[in-house]
Design a protein around this motif. Structure first.
Motif, PDB file in Angstrom:
ATOM      1  N   TYR A 243       0.853  -1.183   0.000  1.00  0.00           N
ATOM      2  CA  TYR A 243       0.000   0.000   0.000  1.00  0.00           C
ATOM      3  C   TYR A 243       0.897   1.244   0.000  1.00  0.00           C
ATOM      4  CZ  TYR A 243      -3.953  -3.118   1.106  1.00  0.00           C
ATOM      5  OH  TYR A 243      -4.920  -4.103   1.085  1.00  0.00           O
ATOM      6  N   HIS A 244       0.483   2.292   0.643  1.00  0.00           N
ATOM      7  CA  HIS A 244       1.143   3.592   0.523  1.00  0.00           C
ATOM      8  C   HIS A 244       2.587   3.609   1.047  1.00  0.00           C
ATOM      9  CE1 HIS A 244       1.284   7.951   0.140  1.00  0.00           C
ATOM     10  NE2 HIS A 244       1.633   8.063   1.401  1.00  0.00           N
ATOM     11  N   MET A 245       2.834   2.951   2.177  1.00  0.00           N
ATOM     12  CA  MET A 245       4.154   3.014   2.822  1.00  0.00           C
ATOM     13  C   MET A 245       5.113   2.021   2.164  1.00  0.00           C
ATOM     14  SD  MET A 245       3.699   5.423   4.955  1.00  0.00           S
ATOM     15  CE  MET A 245       5.218   5.333   5.904  1.00  0.00           C
ATOM     16  N   LEU A 246       5.507   2.324   0.948  1.00  0.00           N
ATOM     17  CA  LEU A 246       6.325   1.409   0.154  1.00  0.00           C
ATOM     18  C   LEU A 246       7.650   1.066   0.824  1.00  0.00           C
ATOM     19  CD1 LEU A 246       5.949   2.582  -3.562  1.00  0.00           C
ATOM     20  CD2 LEU A 246       5.410   0.330  -2.644  1.00  0.00           C
ATOM     21  N   THR A 247       8.212   1.973   1.585  1.00  0.00           N
ATOM     22  CA  THR A 247       9.519   1.735   2.189  1.00  0.00           C
ATOM     23  C   THR A 247       9.450   0.800   3.394  1.00  0.00           C
ATOM     24  OG1 THR A 247       9.198   3.787   3.446  1.00  0.00           O
ATOM     25  CG2 THR A 247      10.506   3.921   1.422  1.00  0.00           C
ATOM     26  N   LEU A 248       8.245   0.457   3.850  1.00  0.00           N
ATOM     27  CA  LEU A 248       8.082  -0.436   4.996  1.00  0.00           C
ATOM     28  C   LEU A 248       7.355  -1.726   4.650  1.00  0.00           C
ATOM     29  CD1 LEU A 248       6.897   2.131   7.715  1.00  0.00           C
ATOM     30  CD2 LEU A 248       9.172   1.110   7.527  1.00  0.00           C
ATOM     31  N   ASP A 249       6.652  -1.750   3.535  1.00  0.00           N
ATOM     32  CA  ASP A 249       5.710  -2.817   3.231  1.00  0.00           C
ATOM     33  C   ASP A 249       6.376  -3.973   2.467  1.00  0.00           C
ATOM     34  OD1 ASP A 249       3.226  -4.032   3.288  1.00  0.00           O
ATOM     35  OD2 ASP A 249       2.172  -2.409   2.279  1.00  0.00           O
ATOM     36  N   ASN A 250       5.570  -4.835   1.890  1.00  0.00           N
ATOM     37  CA  ASN A 250       6.059  -6.067   1.260  1.00  0.00           C
ATOM     38  C   ASN A 250       7.079  -5.829   0.151  1.00  0.00           C
ATOM     39  OD1 ASN A 250       4.428  -7.931   2.779  1.00  0.00           O
ATOM     40  ND2 ASN A 250       2.657  -7.308   1.558  1.00  0.00           N
ATOM     41  N   ASP A 251       6.961  -4.713  -0.559  1.00  0.00           N
ATOM     42  CA  ASP A 251       7.848  -4.444  -1.687  1.00  0.00           C
ATOM     43  C   ASP A 251       9.072  -3.602  -1.310  1.00  0.00           C
ATOM     44  OD1 ASP A 251       6.443  -5.684  -3.974  1.00  0.00           O
ATOM     45  OD2 ASP A 251       4.847  -4.273  -3.454  1.00  0.00           O
ATOM     46  N   ARG A 252       9.371  -3.506  -0.027  1.00  0.00           N
ATOM     47  CA  ARG A 252      10.455  -2.612   0.416  1.00  0.00           C
ATOM     48  C   ARG A 252      11.799  -2.992  -0.200  1.00  0.00           C
ATOM     49  NH1 ARG A 252       8.665  -5.856   4.421  1.00  0.00           N
ATOM     50  NH2 ARG A 252      10.148  -7.203   5.513  1.00  0.00           N
ATOM     51  N   GLU A 253      12.056  -4.280  -0.385  1.00  0.00           N
ATOM     52  CA  GLU A 253      13.328  -4.685  -0.973  1.00  0.00           C
ATOM     53  C   GLU A 253      13.410  -4.243  -2.432  1.00  0.00           C
ATOM     54  OE1 GLU A 253      15.952  -5.875   0.389  1.00  0.00           O
ATOM     55  OE2 GLU A 253      15.107  -6.158   2.408  1.00  0.00           O
ATOM     56  N   GLY A 254      12.321  -4.385  -3.159  1.00  0.00           N
ATOM     57  CA  GLY A 254      12.306  -3.922  -4.538  1.00  0.00           C
ATOM     58  C   GLY A 254      12.480  -2.418  -4.636  1.00  0.00           C
ATOM     59  N   VAL A 255      11.906  -1.698  -3.690  1.00  0.00           N
ATOM     60  CA  VAL A 255      12.045  -0.237  -3.657  1.00  0.00           C
ATOM     61  C   VAL A 255      13.496   0.156  -3.424  1.00  0.00           C
ATOM     62  CG1 VAL A 255      11.459   1.839  -2.320  1.00  0.00           C
ATOM     63  CG2 VAL A 255       9.668   0.208  -2.963  1.00  0.00           C
ATOM     64  N   THR A 256      14.142  -0.466  -2.449  1.00  0.00           N
ATOM     65  CA  THR A 256      15.533  -0.113  -2.160  1.00  0.00           C
ATOM     66  C   THR A 256      16.442  -0.472  -3.338  1.00  0.00           C
ATOM     67  OG1 THR A 256      15.917  -2.232  -1.031  1.00  0.00           O
ATOM     68  CG2 THR A 256      15.235  -0.370   0.325  1.00  0.00           C
ATOM     69  N   GLN A 257      16.204  -1.623  -3.953  1.00  0.00           N
ATOM     70  CA  GLN A 257      17.033  -2.019  -5.095  1.00  0.00           C
ATOM     71  C   GLN A 257      16.878  -1.038  -6.254  1.00  0.00           C
ATOM     72  OE1 GLN A 257      15.940  -6.078  -5.997  1.00  0.00           O
ATOM     73  NE2 GLN A 257      16.551  -6.807  -3.975  1.00  0.00           N
ATOM     74  N   ALA A 258      15.658  -0.615  -6.519  1.00  0.00           N
ATOM     75  CA  ALA A 258      15.428   0.329  -7.610  1.00  0.00           C
ATOM     76  C   ALA A 258      16.110   1.668  -7.326  1.00  0.00           C
ATOM     77  CB  ALA A 258      13.924   0.533  -7.817  1.00  0.00           C
ATOM     78  N   CYS A 259      16.045   2.128  -6.082  1.00  0.00           N
ATOM     79  CA  CYS A 259      16.666   3.414  -5.728  1.00  0.00           C
ATOM     80  C   CYS A 259      18.185   3.340  -5.821  1.00  0.00           C
ATOM     81  CB  CYS A 259      16.235   3.831  -4.323  1.00  0.00           C
ATOM     82  SG  CYS A 259      14.511   4.360  -4.202  1.00  0.00           S
ATOM     83  N   VAL A 260      18.767   2.265  -5.312  1.00  0.00           N
ATOM     84  CA  VAL A 260      20.222   2.111  -5.386  1.00  0.00           C
ATOM     85  C   VAL A 260      20.674   2.071  -6.839  1.00  0.00           C
ATOM     86  CG1 VAL A 260      22.151   0.544  -4.910  1.00  0.00           C
ATOM     87  CG2 VAL A 260      20.468   1.030  -3.118  1.00  0.00           C
ATOM     88  N   ALA A 261      19.981   1.316  -7.668  1.00  0.00           N
ATOM     89  CA  ALA A 261      20.346   1.214  -9.084  1.00  0.00           C
ATOM     90  C   ALA A 261      20.222   2.572  -9.780  1.00  0.00           C
ATOM     91  CB  ALA A 261      19.462   0.182  -9.784  1.00  0.00           C
ATOM     92  N   PHE A 262      19.193   3.328  -9.448  1.00  0.00           N
ATOM     93  CA  PHE A 262      18.980   4.626 -10.083  1.00  0.00           C
ATOM     94  C   PHE A 262      20.066   5.619  -9.678  1.00  0.00           C
ATOM     95  CE2 PHE A 262      16.983   8.830 -10.438  1.00  0.00           C
ATOM     96  CZ  PHE A 262      16.479   8.766 -11.735  1.00  0.00           C
TER      97      PHE A 262
END
Length: 279
Positions: A243-262
């Motif tokens: 849901y809204h809190m992407l940095t804490l929720d189920n997809d948090r690992e995908g979020v961090t990986q995308a940010c690091v790569a960017f």
């Protein structure tokens, strides 16, 4: 809930927490960026955020922007131009900094950006928005508070229960404060309108991360960003298990990986430009 500041040897990143939130919301992302070698600053902005013991009143949105700009200037003075990102209204502030401090911002990490309050869990909230300007000169906007409710921006049941316990016991949590003053919503609403009008003038590369089921802001926001930003490069990723809190929720690992790569790609892009300046 103090500021997070992690020294690294690679270009810096400034991360901004959400409205009435705190640095814990994006602590995991900060740690992963630092592990990749970046200097990372996650300041707590009093008068915009909320944490135990802070009784500062809600400031006008222009002062949120000024506080964030001061933190950016300090980071850039010591470490050079920074990628700037944020969660929810923190992403809105990142967009404002990209427009205001153009030379200091190398790229944007826009996570759960909210340019419209139109998510699936806010039918009652949407009806209030046209009335906010009318509430401005009255005591109503200072006295009325909206209480956060289930699911608290979290799809993961275990994490949601943890957040609920924090809110119940302290009034604050890693996902932000339990209560949101109407005055804060009013200021955010004013800033959103200004940002929407200025999107074509923002030219830095941008990474747009959003949840398909964001209960605060629908896909209208990431679609608007992708279509109207004047950015030289835009990447958009829609996550399907949060849901809204992407940095804490189920997809948090995908979020961090995308940010690091960017951010890594930003650094590679900047190296040839720096070499040309030195030649």
């Amino acid at each position: 809930m103090q500021d997070i500041f992690l020294i690294g040897h690679r270009p810096p990143v400034l991360l901004l927490h959400g409205l009435r939130g705190n640095p814990l919301e994006i602590q995991l992302l900060a740690q992963r960026l630092h592990r990749a070698g970046h200097t990372v600053s996650v300041p707590y902005l009093s008068g915009y955020g909320q944490r135990p013991g802070d009784c500062a009143p809600v400031l006008p949105w222009q002062q949120w922007e000024s506080l964030a700009s001061e933190r950016l200037a300090a980071l850039v003075a010591d470490h050079g131009p920074a990628a700037v990102g944020g969660l929810c209204i923190g992403a809105d502030l990142a967009l404002r900094l990209a427009r205001r401090d153009e030379r200091s911002v190398s790229g944007l990490l826009l996570i759960s950006t909210t340019l419209f309050y139109d998510g699936w869990n806010l039918p009652w909230f949407r009806r209030l928005l046209p009335l906010l300007p009318l509430a401005h000169p009255t005591p109503l906007r200072h006295r009325y508070r909206l209480r956060e409710k289930d699911p608290y921006g979290i799809k993961n049941v275990r994490i949601r229960e943890w957040i609920a316990r924090q809110m119940e016991s302290t009034g604050n949590s890693a996902a932000g404060a339990r209560d949101l003053p109407l005055s804060a919503i009013y200021e955010a609403y004013r800033m959103m309108r200004r940002i929407r009008a200025s999107l074509p003038d923002i030219t830095q590369p941008a990474l747009i991360l959003h949840a398909a089921e964001d209960e605060m802001a629908s896909l209208r926001t990431p679609n608007l960003l992708a279509g109207r930003l004047g950015s030289s490069r835009i990447e958009k990723i829609i996550f399907t298990n949060s849901y809204h809190m992407l940095t804490l929720d189920n997809d948090r690992e995908g979020v961090t990986q995308a940010c690091v790569a960017f951010v890594d790609a930003l650094e590679r892009q900047q190296q040839p430009a720096a070499a040309q300046l030195l030649a």
